[in-house]
Design a protein around this motif. Structure first.
Motif, PDB file in Angstrom:
ATOM      1  N   LEU A   6       0.822  -1.204   0.000  1.00  0.00           N
ATOM      2  CA  LEU A   6       0.000   0.000   0.000  1.00  0.00           C
ATOM      3  C   LEU A   6       0.857   1.255   0.000  1.00  0.00           C
ATOM      4  N   LEU A   7       1.987   1.219   0.710  1.00  0.00           N
ATOM      5  CA  LEU A   7       2.888   2.372   0.714  1.00  0.00           C
ATOM      6  C   LEU A   7       3.500   2.584  -0.667  1.00  0.00           C
ATOM      7  N   GLN A   8       3.905   1.491  -1.328  1.00  0.00           N
ATOM      8  CA  GLN A   8       4.540   1.607  -2.636  1.00  0.00           C
ATOM      9  C   GLN A   8       3.561   2.115  -3.681  1.00  0.00           C
ATOM     10  N   GLU A   9       2.318   1.686  -3.601  1.00  0.00           N
ATOM     11  CA  GLU A   9       1.336   2.095  -4.600  1.00  0.00           C
ATOM     12  C   GLU A   9       0.734   3.462  -4.294  1.00  0.00           C
ATOM     13  N   GLY A  10       1.112   4.067  -3.173  1.00  0.00           N
ATOM     14  CA  GLY A  10       0.646   5.408  -2.855  1.00  0.00           C
ATOM     15  C   GLY A  10      -0.716   5.456  -2.197  1.00  0.00           C
ATOM     16  N   HIS A  11      -1.226   4.297  -1.704  1.00  0.00           N
ATOM     17  CA  HIS A  11      -2.521   4.309  -1.047  1.00  0.00           C
ATOM     18  C   HIS A  11      -2.434   4.874   0.366  1.00  0.00           C
ATOM     19  N   LEU A  12      -1.291   4.756   0.986  1.00  0.00           N
ATOM     20  CA  LEU A  12      -1.101   5.291   2.328  1.00  0.00           C
ATOM     21  C   LEU A  12      -0.095   6.428   2.265  1.00  0.00           C
ATOM     22  N   SER A  13      -0.275   7.394   3.134  1.00  0.00           N
ATOM     23  CA  SER A  13       0.628   8.536   3.116  1.00  0.00           C
ATOM     24  C   SER A  13       1.475   8.594   4.377  1.00  0.00           C
ATOM     25  N   MET A  14       1.804   7.435   4.934  1.00  0.00           N
ATOM     26  CA  MET A  14       2.639   7.428   6.123  1.00  0.00           C
ATOM     27  C   MET A  14       3.956   6.730   5.798  1.00  0.00           C
ATOM     28  N   ALA A  15       4.958   7.012   6.583  1.00  0.00           N
ATOM     29  CA  ALA A  15       6.256   6.389   6.395  1.00  0.00           C
ATOM     30  C   ALA A  15       6.413   5.270   7.417  1.00  0.00           C
ATOM     31  N   LYS A  16       7.363   4.362   7.160  1.00  0.00           N
ATOM     32  CA  LYS A  16       7.634   3.302   8.111  1.00  0.00           C
ATOM     33  C   LYS A  16       8.246   3.884   9.372  1.00  0.00           C
ATOM     34  N   ALA A  17       7.970   3.260  10.485  1.00  0.00           N
ATOM     35  CA  ALA A  17       8.502   3.732  11.755  1.00  0.00           C
ATOM     36  C   ALA A  17       9.969   3.325  11.881  1.00  0.00           C
ATOM     37  N   VAL A  18      10.741   4.175  12.513  1.00  0.00           N
ATOM     38  CA  VAL A  18      12.147   3.916  12.772  1.00  0.00           C
ATOM     39  C   VAL A  18      12.303   3.809  14.278  1.00  0.00           C
ATOM     40  N   ALA A  19      13.181   2.919  14.729  1.00  0.00           N
ATOM     41  CA  ALA A  19      13.411   2.788  16.161  1.00  0.00           C
ATOM     42  C   ALA A  19      13.820   4.130  16.744  1.00  0.00           C
ATOM     43  N   SER A  20      13.425   4.363  17.978  1.00  0.00           N
ATOM     44  CA  SER A  20      13.648   5.684  18.569  1.00  0.00           C
ATOM     45  C   SER A  20      15.129   6.012  18.739  1.00  0.00           C
ATOM     46  N   ASP A  21      15.981   4.999  18.903  1.00  0.00           N
ATOM     47  CA  ASP A  21      17.403   5.288  19.087  1.00  0.00           C
ATOM     48  C   ASP A  21      18.174   5.307  17.769  1.00  0.00           C
ATOM     49  N   ALA A  22      17.537   4.970  16.658  1.00  0.00           N
ATOM     50  CA  ALA A  22      18.224   4.945  15.362  1.00  0.00           C
ATOM     51  C   ALA A  22      18.009   6.273  14.636  1.00  0.00           C
ATOM     52  N   LYS A  23      19.014   6.660  13.891  1.00  0.00           N
ATOM     53  CA  LYS A  23      18.897   7.856  13.067  1.00  0.00           C
ATOM     54  C   LYS A  23      18.229   7.466  11.751  1.00  0.00           C
ATOM     55  N   PRO A  24      17.441   8.342  11.160  1.00  0.00           N
ATOM     56  CA  PRO A  24      16.748   7.996   9.916  1.00  0.00           C
ATOM     57  C   PRO A  24      17.699   7.635   8.778  1.00  0.00           C
ATOM     58  N   ASP A  25      18.850   8.269   8.697  1.00  0.00           N
ATOM     59  CA  ASP A  25      19.791   7.970   7.614  1.00  0.00           C
ATOM     60  C   ASP A  25      20.375   6.575   7.749  1.00  0.00           C
ATOM     61  N   THR A  26      20.655   6.130   8.975  1.00  0.00           N
ATOM     62  CA  THR A  26      21.234   4.800   9.152  1.00  0.00           C
ATOM     63  C   THR A  26      20.211   3.709   8.893  1.00  0.00           C
ATOM     64  N   ALA A  27      18.943   3.985   9.105  1.00  0.00           N
ATOM     65  CA  ALA A  27      17.915   2.965   8.866  1.00  0.00           C
ATOM     66  C   ALA A  27      17.863   2.603   7.392  1.00  0.00           C
ATOM     67  N   THR A  28      17.936   3.577   6.497  1.00  0.00           N
ATOM     68  CA  THR A  28      17.896   3.266   5.070  1.00  0.00           C
ATOM     69  C   THR A  28      19.226   2.697   4.597  1.00  0.00           C
ATOM     70  N   ALA A  29      20.328   3.122   5.199  1.00  0.00           N
ATOM     71  CA  ALA A  29      21.631   2.618   4.775  1.00  0.00           C
ATOM     72  C   ALA A  29      21.792   1.148   5.157  1.00  0.00           C
ATOM     73  N   ASN A  30      21.241   0.741   6.293  1.00  0.00           N
ATOM     74  CA  ASN A  30      21.362  -0.648   6.721  1.00  0.00           C
ATOM     75  C   ASN A  30      20.445  -1.583   5.946  1.00  0.00           C
ATOM     76  N   SER A  31      19.407  -1.076   5.325  1.00  0.00           N
ATOM     77  CA  SER A  31      18.491  -1.936   4.591  1.00  0.00           C
ATOM     78  C   SER A  31      18.987  -2.247   3.179  1.00  0.00           C
ATOM     79  N   MET A  32      19.970  -1.519   2.700  1.00  0.00           N
ATOM     80  CA  MET A  32      20.499  -1.734   1.353  1.00  0.00           C
ATOM     81  C   MET A  32      21.666  -2.719   1.412  1.00  0.00           C
ATOM     82  N   PRO A  33      21.613  -3.816   0.652  1.00  0.00           N
ATOM     83  CA  PRO A  33      22.733  -4.764   0.682  1.00  0.00           C
ATOM     84  C   PRO A  33      23.963  -4.156   0.013  1.00  0.00           C
TER      85      PRO A  33
END
Length: 123
Positions: free
Chosen positions: A46-73
């Motif tokens: 639903l997020l990919q198709e644009g049906h929802l307008s919210m972003a995924k939650a990130v852990a409170s102690d993680a920085k937003p930049d590191t969350a996306t960097a760790n998900s990329m192999p």
């Protein structure tokens, strides 16, 4: 003068009582509730198709930049990928597989080995 509501006016116009409508609404709710429980909506899709307008939650102690960097192999070594492709062409041992490898990697040193394999296969 009596006070009419929209529901009472509609019931008067179409001569529909409130009981069947209430039954229909409760029946629809009863049917839809187990359906959602068995087939929950896929939030990622639903997020990919644009049906929802919210972003995924990130852990409170993680920085937003590191969350996306760790998900990329990490990127693969291109030389290793070409070597694996050459080994696959040799395992298949067909003219088509060797010609495909040569066409995809004409300047690679393994292309010379593939050409030699192709010549020995053609004999």
């Amino acid at each position: 003068m009596p006070k009419y509501t929209v529901g009472s006016t509609m019931r008067r116009l179409f001569r529909v009582s409130a009981a069947p409508r209430l039954f229909t609404v409760s029946l629809a709710f009863t049917i839809s509730l187990p359906t959602v429980a068995v087939f929950p909506p896929d939030s990622d899709r639903l997020l990919q198709e644009g049906h929802l307008s919210m972003a995924k939650a990130v852990a409170s102690d993680a920085k937003p930049d590191t969350a996306t960097a760790n998900s990329m192999p990490p990127a693969r070594d291109p030389k290793l990928a070409v070597e694996e492709e050459y080994q696959m062409a040799r395992r298949l041992n067909t003219v088509q597989s060797l010609e495909l490898f040569i066409a995809r990697h004409p300047d690679d040193p393994l292309a010379a080995r593939a050409r030699a394999d192709l010549r020995s296969l053609s004999r």
